[in-house]
Design a protein around this motif. Structure first.
Motif, PDB file in Angstrom:
ATOM      1  N   GLU A  71       0.834  -1.205   0.000  1.00 53.83           N
ATOM      2  CA  GLU A  71       0.000   0.000   0.000  1.00 53.83           C
ATOM      3  C   GLU A  71       0.871   1.259   0.000  1.00 53.83           C
ATOM      4  O   GLU A  71       0.593   2.225  -0.718  1.00 53.83           O
ATOM      5  CB  GLU A  71      -0.908  -0.016   1.228  1.00 53.83           C
ATOM      6  CG  GLU A  71      -1.922   1.090   1.271  1.00 53.83           C
ATOM      7  CD  GLU A  71      -2.827   0.983   2.487  1.00 53.83           C
ATOM      8  OE1 GLU A  71      -3.518   1.984   2.744  1.00 53.83           O
ATOM      9  OE2 GLU A  71      -2.846  -0.058   3.168  1.00 53.83           O
ATOM     10  N   CYS A  86       1.665   6.702  -6.777  1.00 54.82           N
ATOM     11  CA  CYS A  86       0.606   7.677  -7.075  1.00 54.82           C
ATOM     12  C   CYS A  86       1.081   9.110  -6.886  1.00 54.82           C
ATOM     13  O   CYS A  86       0.566  10.025  -7.536  1.00 54.82           O
ATOM     14  CB  CYS A  86      -0.624   7.406  -6.214  1.00 54.82           C
ATOM     15  SG  CYS A  86      -1.524   5.924  -6.726  1.00 54.82           S
ATOM     16  N   ASP A 127      -5.938   1.166 -11.968  1.00 55.39           N
ATOM     17  CA  ASP A 127      -7.389   1.081 -12.097  1.00 55.39           C
ATOM     18  C   ASP A 127      -7.874  -0.326 -11.751  1.00 55.39           C
ATOM     19  O   ASP A 127      -8.884  -0.502 -11.054  1.00 55.39           O
ATOM     20  CB  ASP A 127      -7.811   1.471 -13.519  1.00 55.39           C
ATOM     21  CG  ASP A 127      -9.321   1.551 -13.652  1.00 55.39           C
ATOM     22  OD1 ASP A 127      -9.939   2.301 -12.867  1.00 55.39           O
ATOM     23  OD2 ASP A 127      -9.867   0.851 -14.536  1.00 55.39           O
ATOM     24  N   MET A 161      -7.679  -0.714  -7.956  1.00 60.86           N
ATOM     25  CA  MET A 161      -8.761   0.008  -7.282  1.00 60.86           C
ATOM     26  C   MET A 161     -10.098  -0.732  -7.446  1.00 60.86           C
ATOM     27  O   MET A 161     -10.875  -0.849  -6.493  1.00 60.86           O
ATOM     28  CB  MET A 161      -8.899   1.435  -7.819  1.00 60.86           C
ATOM     29  CG  MET A 161      -7.703   2.332  -7.523  1.00 60.86           C
ATOM     30  SD  MET A 161      -7.270   2.340  -5.776  1.00 60.86           S
ATOM     31  CE  MET A 161      -5.538   1.968  -5.863  1.00 60.86           C
TER      32      MET A 161
END
Length: 166
Positions: free
Chosen positions: A21, A28, A43, A46
């Motif tokens: 994480e 990011c 994507d 997520m």
């Protein structure tokens, strides 16, 4: 680790570790530099998190009170020894040796941790002191068989596992 590898690992395992994480967060932060493939991987991750296909493992929410009790005892005894002789002792080695011979005392709340501390001080103090003493004695009298030994670094879980099993 690339975002594609993180996503592949998370999908395979079904979970996202705190280290993974953190790496996703770092990636990011530089989102403007990502390729279309990296955006697609993010994507996908997520989406997998939203559907529950992948879960995020919570950060450590428990402690082993025995670690702090043993470390406190080791530091006190090592300080006494180092004050009277030329020897330099490795607190980590001594602590690990003693901990491997003592029961863990896990807690998930401060109340539980206080309970474990009080229990250990009344029921296990002598055993802790004995194991720390044996660990120090062993450390002081062990031959240096493995000069190639390397301390575990502050790495991710996979790197530590590789060091331990490698």
């Amino acid at each position: 680790m690339s975002i594609e590898k993180i996503v592949e690992q998370a999908l395979q395992d079904g979970y996202l570790t705190p280290a993974m994480e953190a790496e996703v967060g770092r990636i990011c932060d530089n989102a403007s530099d990502l390729s279309i493939e990296e955006y697609m991987a993010l994507d996908r991750l997520m989406g997998s998190l939203l559907t529950g296909e992948v879960i995020a493992v919570p950060r450590k929410q428990f402690i082993n009170v025995m670690e702090e009790l043993v470390l406190t005892e080791v530091i006190a005894k090592v300080a006494e020894i180092e004050a009277t002789c030329e020897s330099s002792l490795d607190v980590g080695d001594i602590t690990a040796y003693a901990l491997n011979r003592l029961p863990p005392l896990y807690a998930t709340t401060e109340e539980g941790a206080n309970y474990q501390r009080n229990r250990a001080k009344t029921e296990l103090h002598e055993l802790i002191s004995q194991q720390v003493g044996e660990a120090i004695d062993r450390y002081l009298h062990q031959p240096k068989f493995f000069p190639e030994r390397q301390a575990l670094g502050k790495n991710t879980g996979n790197e530590v596992l590789r060091q331990v099993t490698g």
